[in-house]
Motif scaffolding. Structure first.
Motif, PDB file in Angstrom:
ATOM      1  N   ASP A  66       0.808  -1.227   0.000  1.00  0.00           N
ATOM      2  CA  ASP A  66       0.000   0.000   0.000  1.00  0.00           C
ATOM      3  C   ASP A  66       0.841   1.277   0.000  1.00  0.00           C
ATOM      4  OD1 ASP A  66      -2.453  -1.379   0.005  1.00  0.00           O
ATOM      5  OD2 ASP A  66      -2.316  -1.670   2.177  1.00  0.00           O
ATOM      6  N   ARG A  67       2.086   1.185  -0.476  1.00  0.00           N
ATOM      7  CA  ARG A  67       2.941   2.361  -0.620  1.00  0.00           C
ATOM      8  C   ARG A  67       3.572   2.359  -2.004  1.00  0.00           C
ATOM      9  NH1 ARG A  67       2.534   6.650   3.035  1.00  0.00           N
ATOM     10  NH2 ARG A  67       1.538   5.718   4.864  1.00  0.00           N
ATOM     11  N   THR A  68       3.624   3.527  -2.615  1.00  0.00           N
ATOM     12  CA  THR A  68       4.325   3.700  -3.881  1.00  0.00           C
ATOM     13  C   THR A  68       5.603   4.472  -3.606  1.00  0.00           C
ATOM     14  OG1 THR A  68       2.266   3.764  -5.149  1.00  0.00           O
ATOM     15  CG2 THR A  68       4.224   4.711  -6.189  1.00  0.00           C
ATOM     16  N   ALA A  69       6.757   3.876  -3.966  1.00  0.00           N
ATOM     17  CA  ALA A  69       8.052   4.510  -3.726  1.00  0.00           C
ATOM     18  C   ALA A  69       8.447   5.349  -4.938  1.00  0.00           C
ATOM     19  CB  ALA A  69       9.119   3.457  -3.449  1.00  0.00           C
ATOM     20  N   ILE A  70       8.786   6.611  -4.686  1.00  0.00           N
ATOM     21  CA  ILE A  70       9.217   7.533  -5.740  1.00  0.00           C
ATOM     22  C   ILE A  70      10.641   7.978  -5.432  1.00  0.00           C
ATOM     23  CG2 ILE A  70       8.803   9.760  -6.870  1.00  0.00           C
ATOM     24  CD1 ILE A  70       5.865   9.511  -5.951  1.00  0.00           C
ATOM     25  N   TYR A  71      11.576   7.632  -6.325  1.00  0.00           N
ATOM     26  CA  TYR A  71      12.932   8.151  -6.143  1.00  0.00           C
ATOM     27  C   TYR A  71      12.864   9.659  -6.364  1.00  0.00           C
ATOM     28  CZ  TYR A  71      17.530   9.840  -7.320  1.00  0.00           C
ATOM     29  OH  TYR A  71      18.663  10.597  -7.377  1.00  0.00           O
ATOM     30  N   ALA A  72      13.330  10.453  -5.377  1.00  0.00           N
ATOM     31  CA  ALA A  72      13.143  11.899  -5.446  1.00  0.00           C
ATOM     32  C   ALA A  72      14.427  12.670  -5.727  1.00  0.00           C
ATOM     33  CB  ALA A  72      12.510  12.406  -4.157  1.00  0.00           C
ATOM     34  N   ASP A  73      15.545  12.272  -5.135  1.00  0.00           N
ATOM     35  CA  ASP A  73      16.798  12.959  -5.453  1.00  0.00           C
ATOM     36  C   ASP A  73      17.978  12.268  -4.791  1.00  0.00           C
ATOM     37  OD1 ASP A  73      17.207  13.797  -2.793  1.00  0.00           O
ATOM     38  OD2 ASP A  73      16.640  15.868  -3.147  1.00  0.00           O
ATOM     39  N   THR A  74      19.170  12.695  -5.207  1.00  0.00           N
ATOM     40  CA  THR A  74      20.411  12.354  -4.517  1.00  0.00           C
ATOM     41  C   THR A  74      21.043  13.658  -4.068  1.00  0.00           C
ATOM     42  OG1 THR A  74      20.799  10.380  -5.874  1.00  0.00           O
ATOM     43  CG2 THR A  74      22.686  11.292  -4.682  1.00  0.00           C
ATOM     44  N   LEU A  75      21.252  13.791  -2.770  1.00  0.00           N
ATOM     45  CA  LEU A  75      21.896  14.980  -2.220  1.00  0.00           C
ATOM     46  C   LEU A  75      23.389  14.711  -2.058  1.00  0.00           C
ATOM     47  CD1 LEU A  75      19.644  16.297   0.707  1.00  0.00           C
ATOM     48  CD2 LEU A  75      20.170  17.476  -1.426  1.00  0.00           C
ATOM     49  N   LEU A  76      24.213  15.655  -2.496  1.00  0.00           N
ATOM     50  CA  LEU A  76      25.649  15.573  -2.298  1.00  0.00           C
ATOM     51  C   LEU A  76      26.056  16.620  -1.265  1.00  0.00           C
ATOM     52  CD1 LEU A  76      26.905  15.167  -5.979  1.00  0.00           C
ATOM     53  CD2 LEU A  76      26.297  13.386  -4.319  1.00  0.00           C
ATOM     54  N   THR A 211      23.526  19.922  -1.973  1.00  0.00           N
ATOM     55  CA  THR A 211      22.683  20.253  -3.117  1.00  0.00           C
ATOM     56  C   THR A 211      22.334  18.985  -3.869  1.00  0.00           C
ATOM     57  OG1 THR A 211      22.433  21.747  -5.005  1.00  0.00           O
ATOM     58  CG2 THR A 211      24.538  20.588  -4.825  1.00  0.00           C
ATOM     59  N   GLN A 212      21.345  19.064  -4.754  1.00  0.00           N
ATOM     60  CA  GLN A 212      20.986  17.935  -5.592  1.00  0.00           C
ATOM     61  C   GLN A 212      22.120  17.631  -6.570  1.00  0.00           C
ATOM     62  OE1 GLN A 212      18.681  20.016  -4.493  1.00  0.00           O
ATOM     63  NE2 GLN A 212      17.244  18.577  -3.585  1.00  0.00           N
ATOM     64  N   SER A 213      22.255  16.369  -6.941  1.00  0.00           N
ATOM     65  CA  SER A 213      23.395  15.927  -7.753  1.00  0.00           C
ATOM     66  C   SER A 213      23.414  16.549  -9.146  1.00  0.00           C
ATOM     67  CB  SER A 213      23.382  14.396  -7.883  1.00  0.00           C
ATOM     68  OG  SER A 213      22.178  13.944  -8.479  1.00  0.00           O
ATOM     69  N   SER A 232      26.892  11.350   0.420  1.00  0.00           N
ATOM     70  CA  SER A 232      25.719  11.466  -0.455  1.00  0.00           C
ATOM     71  C   SER A 232      24.535  10.749   0.174  1.00  0.00           C
ATOM     72  CB  SER A 232      26.012  10.885  -1.840  1.00  0.00           C
ATOM     73  OG  SER A 232      26.409   9.528  -1.746  1.00  0.00           O
ATOM     74  N   THR A 233      23.347  11.284  -0.061  1.00  0.00           N
ATOM     75  CA  THR A 233      22.120  10.790   0.566  1.00  0.00           C
ATOM     76  C   THR A 233      21.007  10.689  -0.466  1.00  0.00           C
ATOM     77  OG1 THR A 233      22.698  11.803   2.691  1.00  0.00           O
ATOM     78  CG2 THR A 233      20.386  11.303   2.337  1.00  0.00           C
ATOM     79  N   ILE A 234      20.223   9.627  -0.372  1.00  0.00           N
ATOM     80  CA  ILE A 234      19.071   9.419  -1.246  1.00  0.00           C
ATOM     81  C   ILE A 234      17.799   9.900  -0.553  1.00  0.00           C
ATOM     82  CG2 ILE A 234      17.663   7.705  -2.476  1.00  0.00           C
ATOM     83  CD1 ILE A 234      20.443   7.991  -3.642  1.00  0.00           C
ATOM     84  N   THR A 235      16.906  10.520  -1.314  1.00  0.00           N
ATOM     85  CA  THR A 235      15.588  10.885  -0.813  1.00  0.00           C
ATOM     86  C   THR A 235      14.537  10.064  -1.561  1.00  0.00           C
ATOM     87  OG1 THR A 235      16.335  13.150  -0.434  1.00  0.00           O
ATOM     88  CG2 THR A 235      13.951  12.755  -0.355  1.00  0.00           C
ATOM     89  N   VAL A 236      13.663   9.422  -0.820  1.00  0.00           N
ATOM     90  CA  VAL A 236      12.566   8.632  -1.401  1.00  0.00           C
ATOM     91  C   VAL A 236      11.259   9.109  -0.799  1.00  0.00           C
ATOM     92  CG1 VAL A 236      11.540   6.339  -1.608  1.00  0.00           C
ATOM     93  CG2 VAL A 236      14.017   6.602  -1.798  1.00  0.00           C
ATOM     94  N   HIS A 237      10.261   9.313  -1.656  1.00  0.00           N
ATOM     95  CA  HIS A 237       8.914   9.633  -1.189  1.00  0.00           C
ATOM     96  C   HIS A 237       8.100   8.342  -1.193  1.00  0.00           C
ATOM     97  CE1 HIS A 237       8.838  14.226  -2.185  1.00  0.00           C
ATOM     98  NE2 HIS A 237       9.935  13.857  -1.545  1.00  0.00           N
ATOM     99  N   LEU A 238       7.496   8.031  -0.064  1.00  0.00           N
ATOM    100  CA  LEU A 238       6.628   6.854   0.047  1.00  0.00           C
ATOM    101  C   LEU A 238       5.190   7.341   0.143  1.00  0.00           C
ATOM    102  CD1 LEU A 238       8.812   4.796   2.495  1.00  0.00           C
ATOM    103  CD2 LEU A 238       8.473   4.350   0.071  1.00  0.00           C
ATOM    104  N   GLU A 239       4.492   7.233  -0.982  1.00  0.00           N
ATOM    105  CA  GLU A 239       3.119   7.701  -1.081  1.00  0.00           C
ATOM    106  C   GLU A 239       2.147   6.586  -0.755  1.00  0.00           C
ATOM    107  OE1 GLU A 239       1.512  10.383  -1.640  1.00  0.00           O
ATOM    108  OE2 GLU A 239       2.846  11.854  -2.588  1.00  0.00           O
ATOM    109  N   ARG A 240       1.103   6.950  -0.021  1.00  0.00           N
ATOM    110  CA  ARG A 240       0.030   5.979   0.207  1.00  0.00           C
ATOM    111  C   ARG A 240      -0.587   5.639  -1.139  1.00  0.00           C
ATOM    112  NH1 ARG A 240      -3.014   4.755   4.528  1.00  0.00           N
ATOM    113  NH2 ARG A 240      -2.324   6.578   5.739  1.00  0.00           N
TER     114      ARG A 240
END
Length: 243
Positions: A66-76, A211-213, A232-240
């Protein structure tokens, strides 16, 4: 991360008119713990950040029911360590006492009006509200008198502005940019040099920024001024999942 560390974000929930939360993961074992917690949370959106080296984490997060994963960005993340070398000359900058606090939110909104970030990656969020969020964030950090503001004026108006969080062991530049009409004239390099100068004067030996990559031009400026990439860090949005 411990169970229960999905933290509601009241400001983002109000801005996007849905329940929004954040989770920052520090240990790789946190991923499976978060996946378990996600099965019981009722947030519409959970924004997750974790180290980019965890290359299997996205697949784990994508498997949550019941979650949709959206790759949102890579922060450097870049850091400047003061080694005592002479800093490049820059145009005159000013700090908090010479900055009208009322100018901060509209200036930040102008600077980031066209900035591509993790919010823009999510089609369920209104991209037109993103710059408002940056302005609110900047106002919040700037409102703390112990934090640092650095601005460069051109023609009597703010051309470049940096908002620096000084609460941790090293300074963190949470926002730094140049207004659209002043881009391309060297203001950004002067702004970052001024941040370095103010850090040195305050006895601060290191400063962080991220900043974003995709933001290559900015990173080239940092490298020219002596900043070096550190993580570096990944951001993921987990949408219902919509039903």
């Amino acid at each position: 991360m411990r169970m229960g560390q999905i933290v509601t974000s009241p400001s983002e929930s109000a801005r996007f008119c849905r329940t929004v939360a954040r989770a920052v993961l520090h240990e790789e074992s946190d991923v499976s713990m978060l996946c378990s917690e996600l099965t019981t949370t009722d947030h519409d959106l959970v924004m997750v950040r974790y180290p980019a080296r965890w290359v299997r984490a996205f697949d784990q997060l994508s498997s949550v029911a019941d979650r949709t994963a959206i790759y949102a960005d890579t922060l450097l993340y870049f850091r400047w360590d003061d080694d005592g070398r002479e800093l490049a000359p820059s145009r005159t900058s000013v700090t908090r006492s010479a900055i009208d606090a009322a100018e901060v939110p509209p200036t930040v909104a102008s600077i980031f009006s066209d900035y591509v970030n993790h919010y823009v990656a999510n089609p369920r969020l209104d991209a037109s509200l993103v710059s408002i969020g940056y302005a609110e964030w900047a106002a919040s950090v700037a409102g703390d008198e112990s934090n640092v503001l650095v601005a460069i004026h051109v023609g009597g108006s703010i051309a470049g502005l940096a908002v620096v969080d000084t609460q941790g062991s090293e300074w963190d530049v949470v926002l730094a940019g140049v207004t659209p009409q002043q881009r391309g004239g060297g203001v950004y390099g002067d702004l970052m040099t001024s941040v370095m100068q103010h850090a040195r004067e305050a006895g601060q030996s290191s400063v962080l920024i991220s900043t974003q990559s995709h933001n290559i031009q900015v990173m080239r400026t940092w490298e020219r001024l002596g900043w070096r990439i550190v993580s570096s860090t990944i951001t993921v949005h987990l949408e219902r999942t919509l039903r």
